[in-house]
Design a protein around this motif. Structure first.
Motif, short mmCIF file in Angstrom:
data_model
loop_
_atom_site.label_atom_id
_atom_site.label_comp_id
_atom_site.label_asym_id
_atom_site.label_seq_id
_atom_site.Cartn_x
_atom_site.Cartn_y
_atom_site.Cartn_z
N GLY A 72 0.77 -1.24 0.00
CA GLY A 72 0.00 0.00 0.00
C GLY A 72 0.79 1.29 0.00
O GLY A 72 0.21 2.37 -0.04
N LEU A 73 2.12 1.21 0.09
CA LEU A 73 2.93 2.43 0.00
C LEU A 73 2.73 3.06 -1.37
O LEU A 73 2.78 2.37 -2.38
CB LEU A 73 4.40 2.07 0.21
CG LEU A 73 5.38 3.23 0.40
CD1 LEU A 73 5.12 3.94 1.73
CD2 LEU A 73 6.82 2.71 0.36
N PRO A 74 2.44 4.38 -1.44
CA PRO A 74 2.21 5.01 -2.74
C PRO A 74 3.46 4.93 -3.62
O PRO A 74 4.57 5.18 -3.16
CB PRO A 74 1.88 6.46 -2.39
CG PRO A 74 1.53 6.45 -0.95
CD PRO A 74 2.26 5.30 -0.33
N VAL A 75 3.26 4.60 -4.88
CA VAL A 75 4.37 4.49 -5.83
C VAL A 75 4.75 5.89 -6.30
O VAL A 75 3.91 6.64 -6.78
CB VAL A 75 3.97 3.61 -7.04
CG1 VAL A 75 5.08 3.59 -8.08
CG2 VAL A 75 3.63 2.20 -6.57
N PRO A 76 6.03 6.28 -6.16
CA PRO A 76 6.45 7.62 -6.58
C PRO A 76 6.44 7.75 -8.11
O PRO A 76 6.58 6.77 -8.83
CB PRO A 76 7.86 7.74 -6.03
CG PRO A 76 8.34 6.34 -5.85
CD PRO A 76 7.14 5.52 -5.57
N ASP A 77 6.31 8.98 -8.56
CA ASP A 77 6.31 9.24 -10.00
C ASP A 77 7.71 9.10 -10.59
O ASP A 77 7.89 8.63 -11.71
CB ASP A 77 5.81 10.67 -10.28
CG ASP A 77 4.43 10.88 -9.71
OD1 ASP A 77 3.49 10.26 -10.23
OD2 ASP A 77 4.29 11.66 -8.75
N VAL A 78 8.71 9.57 -9.85
CA VAL A 78 10.11 9.50 -10.29
C VAL A 78 10.93 9.04 -9.09
O VAL A 78 10.80 9.60 -8.01
CB VAL A 78 10.64 10.88 -10.76
CG1 VAL A 78 12.03 10.73 -11.37
CG2 VAL A 78 9.69 11.54 -11.75
N LEU A 87 10.68 6.11 -14.01
CA LEU A 87 9.59 7.06 -14.23
C LEU A 87 8.28 6.32 -14.44
O LEU A 87 8.23 5.31 -15.16
CB LEU A 87 9.86 7.92 -15.47
CG LEU A 87 10.89 9.05 -15.35
CD1 LEU A 87 12.30 8.49 -15.28
CD2 LEU A 87 10.78 10.00 -16.52
N SER A 88 7.22 6.84 -13.82
CA SER A 88 5.88 6.35 -14.11
C SER A 88 5.54 6.74 -15.54
O SER A 88 6.23 7.56 -16.17
CB SER A 88 4.87 6.98 -13.14
OG SER A 88 4.76 8.38 -13.42
N GLU A 89 4.45 6.20 -16.06
CA GLU A 89 4.06 6.55 -17.43
C GLU A 89 3.74 8.04 -17.54
O GLU A 89 4.11 8.69 -18.53
CB GLU A 89 2.86 5.71 -17.87
CG GLU A 89 2.59 5.84 -19.34
CD GLU A 89 1.80 4.69 -19.92
OE1 GLU A 89 1.94 4.44 -21.13
OE2 GLU A 89 1.03 4.06 -19.17
N GLU A 90 3.10 8.61 -16.52
CA GLU A 90 2.80 10.05 -16.54
C GLU A 90 4.08 10.88 -16.54
O GLU A 90 4.21 11.85 -17.28
CB GLU A 90 1.92 10.42 -15.34
CG GLU A 90 1.50 11.87 -15.33
CD GLU A 90 0.70 12.27 -14.09
OE1 GLU A 90 0.44 13.48 -13.96
OE2 GLU A 90 0.36 11.40 -13.27
N MET A 115 6.22 1.40 -16.72
CA MET A 115 7.20 2.36 -16.22
C MET A 115 8.39 2.37 -17.17
O MET A 115 8.47 1.56 -18.10
CB MET A 115 7.62 2.01 -14.79
CG MET A 115 6.44 1.97 -13.82
SD MET A 115 6.92 1.89 -12.08
CE MET A 115 7.03 3.63 -11.70
N TYR A 116 9.31 3.29 -16.92
CA TYR A 116 10.47 3.44 -17.80
C TYR A 116 11.71 3.71 -16.96
O TYR A 116 11.72 4.61 -16.12
CB TYR A 116 10.26 4.61 -18.78
CG TYR A 116 9.11 4.37 -19.72
CD1 TYR A 116 9.32 3.80 -20.97
CD2 TYR A 116 7.80 4.67 -19.34
CE1 TYR A 116 8.26 3.55 -21.83
CE2 TYR A 116 6.74 4.43 -20.19
CZ TYR A 116 6.97 3.87 -21.42
OH TYR A 116 5.91 3.62 -22.27
N ILE A 117 12.75 2.92 -17.20
CA ILE A 117 14.06 3.20 -16.61
C ILE A 117 14.73 4.25 -17.50
O ILE A 117 14.85 4.05 -18.71
CB ILE A 117 14.93 1.94 -16.54
CG1 ILE A 117 14.26 0.87 -15.66
CG2 ILE A 117 16.33 2.28 -16.03
CD1 ILE A 117 14.95 -0.49 -15.74
N PHE A 118 15.13 5.36 -16.90
CA PHE A 118 15.86 6.37 -17.66
C PHE A 118 17.35 6.19 -17.38
O PHE A 118 17.79 6.24 -16.22
CB PHE A 118 15.43 7.79 -17.28
CG PHE A 118 16.27 8.84 -17.95
CD1 PHE A 118 16.16 9.06 -19.31
CD2 PHE A 118 17.21 9.56 -17.23
CE1 PHE A 118 16.96 9.99 -19.95
CE2 PHE A 118 18.01 10.50 -17.85
CZ PHE A 118 17.89 10.72 -19.22
#
Length: 197
Positions: A72-78, A87-90, A115-118
């Motif tokens: 349940g921990l919120p997933v960070p955007d970055v 990075l999340s898709e957004e 998601m995307y690994i930068f």
């Protein structure tokens, strides 16, 4: 003259993970190397120093969310994943045009989320006259102060420092403006560039 210098100064931040955060994907270095076909882990170990492309060896893959996020921990955007950003898709959609020239994106399905690994592929040049190296017992061990040459920051958004070490990622305002505009979560921006924390 001093005002002109102030106007032309690019602000640089060292990215830090939010305190007490966890890596989002349940993906270790061995699994990452396996996806890349890197049997002896030589590529994944040297890549942050050499800036070799991983994109042509990457197969879009999937992995589980780390257990903390399943609970349940919120997933960070970055967020950080090793020497890279995740990075999340957004966040990917918000950053992709800015970061296209700074590195490459590796698509990764994490749990139910795309998601995307930068992978950052740029170094900025340190201002040697203003950067002070740190020594312990006569051996060089990082830096006490870190300053980048302003000319090397032109058109850079995310980059690394050879003198600081490839575990550190640095950004300019161009990155921070997008992050703040979208109210993204997961990172802190520190103006103490040489800090170890």
């Amino acid at each position: 003259m001093e005002n002109e210098l102030m106007e032309n100064t690019t602000t640089v931040y060292r990215l830090k993970p939010v305190a007490n955060s966890y890596e989002v994907p349940d993906l270790d270095l061995f699994a990452f190397a396996d996806i890349l076909g890197d049997e002896d882990l030589s590529l994944v170990r040297r890549q942050p120093r050499t800036n070799e492309s991983l994109l042509d060896k990457w197969t879009p893959s999937r992995c589980d969310l780390a257990s903390e996020y399943k609970q349940g921990l919120p997933v960070p955007d970055v967020s950080f994943w090793g020497s890279y950003l995740l990075l999340s898709e957004e966040a990917y959609n918000a950053f992709k045009s800015l970061l296209a020239g700074a590195g490459e994106f590796l698509a990764l399905q994490v749990g139910y989320m795309q998601m995307y690994i930068f992978v950052p592929l740029q170094f900025a040049k340190e201002d040697i006259a203003r950067t002070i190296r740190h020594y312990e017992d006569g051996f060089e061990c990082g830096v006490e102060t870190l300053v980048f040459e302003q000319s090397s920051l032109a058109d850079k958004s995310v980059f690394k420092s050879e003198m600081y070490g490839t575990h550190g990622l640095f950004v300019t305002d161009s990155f921070k403006v997008i992050y703040d505009k979208h109210h993204f979560s997961g990172l802190e921006f520190d103006e103490d560039l040489a800090g170890i924390f």
